[in-house]
Design a protein around this motif. Structure first.
Motif, short mmCIF file in Angstrom:
data_model
loop_
_atom_site.label_atom_id
_atom_site.label_comp_id
_atom_site.label_asym_id
_atom_site.label_seq_id
_atom_site.Cartn_x
_atom_site.Cartn_y
_atom_site.Cartn_z
N LEU A 180 0.93 -1.05 0.09
CA LEU A 180 -0.04 0.10 0.06
C LEU A 180 0.85 1.17 0.01
N LYS A 181 0.67 2.30 -0.73
CA LYS A 181 1.23 3.32 -0.90
C LYS A 181 0.05 4.67 -0.98
N TYR A 182 0.49 5.62 -0.67
CA TYR A 182 -0.54 7.02 -0.68
C TYR A 182 -0.04 7.92 -2.04
N TRP A 183 -0.99 8.53 -2.58
CA TRP A 183 -0.80 9.93 -3.25
C TRP A 183 -0.44 10.85 -2.30
N PRO A 184 0.44 11.97 -2.90
CA PRO A 184 0.62 13.00 -2.17
C PRO A 184 -0.57 13.56 -1.85
N GLU A 185 -0.64 14.19 -0.51
CA GLU A 185 -1.85 14.63 0.07
C GLU A 185 -2.67 15.82 -0.66
N GLN A 186 -1.93 16.50 -1.36
CA GLN A 186 -2.48 17.70 -1.85
C GLN A 186 -3.22 17.40 -3.18
N TRP A 187 -2.80 16.10 -4.03
CA TRP A 187 -3.50 15.56 -5.21
C TRP A 187 -4.98 15.50 -5.16
N CYS A 188 -5.51 14.94 -4.14
CA CYS A 188 -6.83 14.52 -4.16
C CYS A 188 -7.56 15.27 -2.63
N ARG A 189 -8.35 16.06 -2.89
CA ARG A 189 -8.90 16.87 -1.40
C ARG A 189 -10.38 16.60 -1.73
N SER A 190 -10.62 16.65 -0.04
CA SER A 190 -12.12 16.50 0.05
C SER A 190 -12.91 17.72 0.03
N PHE A 191 -14.09 17.69 -0.88
CA PHE A 191 -15.03 18.94 -0.99
C PHE A 191 -15.55 19.51 0.54
N LYS A 192 -15.63 18.69 1.34
CA LYS A 192 -16.01 18.80 2.61
C LYS A 192 -15.23 19.37 3.44
N ARG A 193 -14.18 18.80 3.52
CA ARG A 193 -12.83 19.05 4.27
C ARG A 193 -12.09 20.18 3.91
N HIS A 194 -11.74 20.12 2.60
CA HIS A 194 -10.79 21.28 2.15
C HIS A 194 -11.20 22.19 1.36
N CYS A 195 -12.51 22.20 0.93
CA CYS A 195 -12.86 23.36 -0.15
C CYS A 195 -14.05 24.20 0.62
N LEU A 196 -14.63 23.85 1.70
CA LEU A 196 -15.54 24.54 2.29
C LEU A 196 -14.96 25.32 3.05
N ARG A 197 -15.42 26.57 3.29
CA ARG A 197 -14.95 27.59 4.12
C ARG A 197 -15.41 27.08 5.88
N PRO A 198 -14.73 27.28 6.62
CA PRO A 198 -15.22 27.03 8.02
C PRO A 198 -16.39 28.05 8.61
N PHE A 199 -17.08 27.68 9.24
CA PHE A 199 -18.24 28.72 9.93
C PHE A 199 -17.46 29.53 10.77
N PRO A 200 -17.89 30.98 10.30
CA PRO A 200 -19.02 31.42 9.58
C PRO A 200 -18.88 31.75 8.27
N PHE A 201 -17.64 31.79 7.82
CA PHE A 201 -16.98 32.12 6.55
C PHE A 201 -17.88 31.37 5.44
N SER A 202 -18.35 30.15 5.57
CA SER A 202 -18.93 29.37 4.63
C SER A 202 -20.29 30.26 4.30
N PHE A 203 -20.95 30.97 4.93
CA PHE A 203 -22.10 31.73 4.63
C PHE A 203 -22.00 33.04 3.62
N PHE A 204 -20.69 33.30 3.42
CA PHE A 204 -20.52 34.41 2.71
C PHE A 204 -19.16 34.09 1.50
N GLN A 205 -18.71 32.99 1.87
CA GLN A 205 -17.36 32.78 1.03
C GLN A 205 -17.63 31.27 0.33
N GLN A 206 -17.63 31.35 -1.27
CA GLN A 206 -17.80 30.36 -1.71
C GLN A 206 -16.68 29.32 -1.51
N PRO A 207 -16.88 27.78 -1.61
CA PRO A 207 -15.88 26.91 -1.47
C PRO A 207 -14.67 27.14 -2.64
N ARG A 208 -13.62 26.80 -2.15
CA ARG A 208 -12.18 26.92 -3.01
C ARG A 208 -11.83 25.66 -3.50
N ILE A 209 -10.80 25.84 -4.39
CA ILE A 209 -10.05 24.72 -4.80
C ILE A 209 -8.69 25.02 -4.39
#
Length: 250
Positions: A180-209
């Protein structure tokens, strides 16, 4: 000098009605724009209707395990039927094979996913401290890891006793073999974990790449079409309409 670039396989699987043929077609389109080397694109499915002609459509393989071959309810839950891609032979496929889930958004080149050496490369599961990988994106050699199916067929209750789903099963199985080997962590990112802004910024900032991301993983809810329209699927999670999904998910 032979400068021929090896042809590779890109594989997905679709069963039931959770995802329609449009998800397969969109995945093919994203791959064709983001993979520069020659490739075959194969979809294993129980329903071929509506899938574009460029996709090689093949039946989900029979592996000699009744629960899977007859698609018993548990085999259709939690991704278990994905394990049929380890059938040997897997039709006429040979060589490096990149498996992609249907509910991903490709935002960068896939070329580098065929560069690292290894028997089984996968995303490191973000919320697990053990060896578990997230099988939304993984690479293997076609025909390899049939032993994982053999172990399952010998005693399914024993083989699945300590795991919740297909990805825990296969990644822990190959880890016990030191494959078992893993990809470099930045290659595959979770929409929920890494794109969504944290509360309360999620209410006025669009998710990012995230910087360096090549594939955005949509595990659970929302799905890409939900996030595009600003539907989170959960009362406690705010997702603003995410415009960049339309640019890449097509």
């Amino acid at each position: 000098m032979d400068n021929t670039v090896e042809q590779v396989n890109v594989l997905c699987i679709k069963w039931g009605d959770k995802y329609g043929s449009d998800y397969v077609n969109t995945l093919y389109s994203m791959v064709s724009r983001n993979l520069s080397r020659p490739f075959r694109f194969i979809c294993l499915t129980d329903e071929a209707g509506g899938i574009r002609d460029e996709v090689e459509v093949k039946d989900i393989p029979k592996i000699g395990f009744k629960d899977f071959d007859e698609k018993h309810p548990w085999a259709k839950a939690h991704g278990w039927l994905k394990l049929t891609c380890f059938a040997n032979p897997l039709y006429d496929l040979q060589g490096p094979t990149l498996f992609l889930d249907l509910d991903i958004v490709i935002v960068g080149s896939l070329d580098k996913f065929f560069e690292p050496e290894g028997d089984f490369l996968v995303i490191k599961e973000w919320d697990k401290s053990d060896a578990t990988g997230n099988t939304s994106v993984f690479r293997f050699e076609a025909g390899a890891h049939e032993d994982a199916l053999d172990y399952l067929k010998q005693d399914a209750n024993k083989a699945t006793a300590d795991v919740r789903n297909e990805q825990e099963y296969i990644t822990q199985f190959v880890d016990r073999q030191n494959k078992l080997k893993y990809w470099p962590e930045q290659w595959c990112r979770s929409f929920k974990r890494h794109c969504l802004r944290p509360f309360p910024f999620s209410f006025f900032q669009q998710p990012r790449i995230p910087e360096g991301a090549k594939v955005i993983i949509f595990h659970g809810k929302p799905h890409p079409d939900d996030a595009l329209r600003g539907r989170s699927g959960k009362w406690y999670r705010k997702v603003l309409p995410t415009g960049w999904i339309a640019e890449y998910w097509r």
